[in-house]
Design a protein around this motif. Structure first.
Motif, PDB file in Angstrom:
ATOM      1  N   THR A   7      40.154 -25.367   9.782  1.00 42.63           N
ATOM      2  CA  THR A   7      40.161 -26.165   8.546  1.00 42.63           C
ATOM      3  C   THR A   7      39.290 -25.517   7.476  1.00 42.63           C
ATOM      4  O   THR A   7      39.600 -25.622   6.288  1.00 42.63           O
ATOM      5  CB  THR A   7      39.725 -27.625   8.796  1.00 42.63           C
ATOM      6  OG1 THR A   7      38.428 -27.645   9.396  1.00 42.63           O
ATOM      7  CG2 THR A   7      40.728 -28.355   9.663  1.00 42.63           C
ATOM      8  N   PHE A  11      40.563 -24.585   3.876  1.00 46.04           N
ATOM      9  CA  PHE A  11      39.765 -25.023   2.733  1.00 46.04           C
ATOM     10  C   PHE A  11      39.537 -23.844   1.780  1.00 46.04           C
ATOM     11  O   PHE A  11      39.752 -23.950   0.573  1.00 46.04           O
ATOM     12  CB  PHE A  11      38.435 -25.583   3.245  1.00 46.04           C
ATOM     13  CG  PHE A  11      37.433 -25.909   2.181  1.00 46.04           C
ATOM     14  CD1 PHE A  11      37.474 -27.128   1.519  1.00 46.04           C
ATOM     15  CD2 PHE A  11      36.422 -25.013   1.859  1.00 46.04           C
ATOM     16  CE1 PHE A  11      36.524 -27.446   0.550  1.00 46.04           C
ATOM     17  CE2 PHE A  11      35.466 -25.321   0.893  1.00 46.04           C
ATOM     18  CZ  PHE A  11      35.527 -26.540   0.242  1.00 46.04           C
ATOM     19  N   ARG A  12      39.123 -22.718   2.348  1.00 47.60           N
ATOM     20  CA  ARG A  12      38.835 -21.532   1.540  1.00 47.60           C
ATOM     21  C   ARG A  12      40.089 -20.982   0.869  1.00 47.60           C
ATOM     22  O   ARG A  12      40.016 -20.382  -0.201  1.00 47.60           O
ATOM     23  CB  ARG A  12      38.191 -20.446   2.403  1.00 47.60           C
ATOM     24  CG  ARG A  12      36.802 -20.785   2.901  1.00 47.60           C
ATOM     25  CD  ARG A  12      36.318 -19.763   3.912  1.00 47.60           C
ATOM     26  NE  ARG A  12      36.321 -18.415   3.394  1.00 47.60           N
ATOM     27  CZ  ARG A  12      35.289 -17.825   2.770  1.00 47.60           C
ATOM     28  NH1 ARG A  12      34.166 -18.486   2.608  1.00 47.60           N
ATOM     29  NH2 ARG A  12      35.377 -16.597   2.338  1.00 47.60           N
ATOM     30  N   GLY A  14      42.631 -22.829  -0.161  1.00 51.18           N
ATOM     31  CA  GLY A  14      43.212 -23.796  -1.083  1.00 51.18           C
ATOM     32  C   GLY A  14      44.479 -24.444  -0.557  1.00 51.18           C
ATOM     33  O   GLY A  14      45.322 -24.881  -1.342  1.00 51.18           O
ATOM     34  N   LEU A  16      44.596 -27.185   1.428  1.00 54.42           N
ATOM     35  CA  LEU A  16      44.430 -28.605   1.739  1.00 54.42           C
ATOM     36  C   LEU A  16      44.835 -29.480   0.558  1.00 54.42           C
ATOM     37  O   LEU A  16      44.758 -29.069  -0.598  1.00 54.42           O
ATOM     38  CB  LEU A  16      42.975 -28.894   2.105  1.00 54.42           C
ATOM     39  CG  LEU A  16      42.399 -28.125   3.294  1.00 54.42           C
ATOM     40  CD1 LEU A  16      40.929 -28.485   3.475  1.00 54.42           C
ATOM     41  CD2 LEU A  16      43.187 -28.406   4.555  1.00 54.42           C
ATOM     42  N   ALA A  18      44.244 -32.561  -2.051  1.00 55.27           N
ATOM     43  CA  ALA A  18      43.029 -32.886  -2.808  1.00 55.27           C
ATOM     44  C   ALA A  18      42.110 -33.811  -2.015  1.00 55.27           C
ATOM     45  O   ALA A  18      40.887 -33.631  -2.008  1.00 55.27           O
ATOM     46  CB  ALA A  18      43.400 -33.514  -4.146  1.00 55.27           C
ATOM     47  N   ASP A  20      41.950 -34.158   1.360  1.00 54.48           N
ATOM     48  CA  ASP A  20      41.365 -33.415   2.476  1.00 54.48           C
ATOM     49  C   ASP A  20      40.325 -32.417   1.973  1.00 54.48           C
ATOM     50  O   ASP A  20      39.291 -32.204   2.603  1.00 54.48           O
ATOM     51  CB  ASP A  20      42.445 -32.691   3.283  1.00 54.48           C
ATOM     52  CG  ASP A  20      43.277 -33.646   4.117  1.00 54.48           C
ATOM     53  OD1 ASP A  20      42.845 -34.802   4.335  1.00 54.48           O
ATOM     54  OD2 ASP A  20      44.375 -33.235   4.551  1.00 54.48           O
ATOM     55  N   TRP A  21      40.604 -31.771   0.827  1.00 50.51           N
ATOM     56  CA  TRP A  21      39.660 -30.815   0.265  1.00 50.51           C
ATOM     57  C   TRP A  21      38.339 -31.511  -0.053  1.00 50.51           C
ATOM     58  O   TRP A  21      37.274 -30.995   0.261  1.00 50.51           O
ATOM     59  CB  TRP A  21      40.243 -30.176  -1.001  1.00 50.51           C
ATOM     60  CG  TRP A  21      39.416 -29.021  -1.485  1.00 50.51           C
ATOM     61  CD1 TRP A  21      39.572 -27.713  -1.163  1.00 50.51           C
ATOM     62  CD2 TRP A  21      38.283 -29.092  -2.362  1.00 50.51           C
ATOM     63  NE1 TRP A  21      38.603 -26.955  -1.788  1.00 50.51           N
ATOM     64  CE2 TRP A  21      37.797 -27.778  -2.523  1.00 50.51           C
ATOM     65  CE3 TRP A  21      37.626 -30.126  -3.013  1.00 50.51           C
ATOM     66  CZ2 TRP A  21      36.702 -27.465  -3.317  1.00 50.51           C
ATOM     67  CZ3 TRP A  21      36.525 -29.820  -3.809  1.00 50.51           C
ATOM     68  CH2 TRP A  21      36.077 -28.509  -3.958  1.00 50.51           C
ATOM     69  N   GLN A  22      38.416 -32.690  -0.648  1.00 45.14           N
ATOM     70  CA  GLN A  22      37.205 -33.443  -0.991  1.00 45.14           C
ATOM     71  C   GLN A  22      36.432 -33.834   0.262  1.00 45.14           C
ATOM     72  O   GLN A  22      35.213 -33.679   0.326  1.00 45.14           O
ATOM     73  CB  GLN A  22      37.565 -34.692  -1.805  1.00 45.14           C
ATOM     74  CG  GLN A  22      36.359 -35.507  -2.255  1.00 45.14           C
ATOM     75  CD  GLN A  22      35.440 -34.729  -3.173  1.00 45.14           C
ATOM     76  OE1 GLN A  22      35.886 -33.953  -4.010  1.00 45.14           O
ATOM     77  NE2 GLN A  22      34.140 -34.926  -3.014  1.00 45.14           N
ATOM     78  N   SER A  25      34.890 -30.744   1.744  1.00 48.43           N
ATOM     79  CA  SER A  25      33.813 -30.287   0.875  1.00 48.43           C
ATOM     80  C   SER A  25      32.524 -31.065   1.149  1.00 48.43           C
ATOM     81  O   SER A  25      31.436 -30.487   1.214  1.00 48.43           O
ATOM     82  CB  SER A  25      34.228 -30.438  -0.588  1.00 48.43           C
ATOM     83  OG  SER A  25      33.201 -30.011  -1.443  1.00 48.43           O
TER      84      SER A  25
END
Length: 128
Positions: A7, A11-12, A14, A16, A18, A20-22, A25
């Motif tokens: 994951t 994430f790195r 891009g 995911l 928005a 999941d990215w949040q 993060s």
């Protein structure tokens, strides 16, 4: 969403959503270990290529596509964490696959036909 090597690579890259990215993060910000791994990945991809005990390409592919059997995921991740070369190889494959999945590519008709013939000759499940 769990914070795993897979994951973190998504994430790195891009890949995911928005949401999941949040969530990832926030988890990354709260985990010094994950932050150290993220920084290590930055150093590895910017530095010279390493040699060493590289994971099998099919295993890397299966890991990144979430097709690696569950009982082998832990050992694969341990190998990546223990070896700069294995981690770099996995990260590079993830980056290359991201480019391939998010870009439009035109394939020459002759090449396409040759590939299709190879698959027909060797079977969809055979090694080419």
């Amino acid at each position: 969403m769990r914070l795993t090597l897979r994951t973190l690579l998504a994430f790195r890259s891009g890949l995911l959503s928005a949401t999941d990215w949040q969530a990832l993060s926030e988890k990354l910000g709260a985990s010094p270990t994950a932050q150290a791994l993220d920084e290590r990945l930055d150093r590895l991809v910017q530095g010279p290529l390493r040699t060493g005990d590289l994971p099998d390409a099919n295993e890397v592919s299966a890991y990144l596509s979430n097709d690696l059997p569950v009982d082998r995921v832990g050992a694969f991740e341990k190998q990546c964490l223990a070896s700069h070369a294995a981690l770099e190889e996995t990260a590079a494959c993830s980056a290359a696959l991201t480019v391939m999945m998010t870009s439009v590519h035109k394939i020459d008709r002759e090449l396409r036909n040759r590939i299709l013939q190879m698959v027909a000759d060797h079977g969809a499940n055979g090694r080419l």
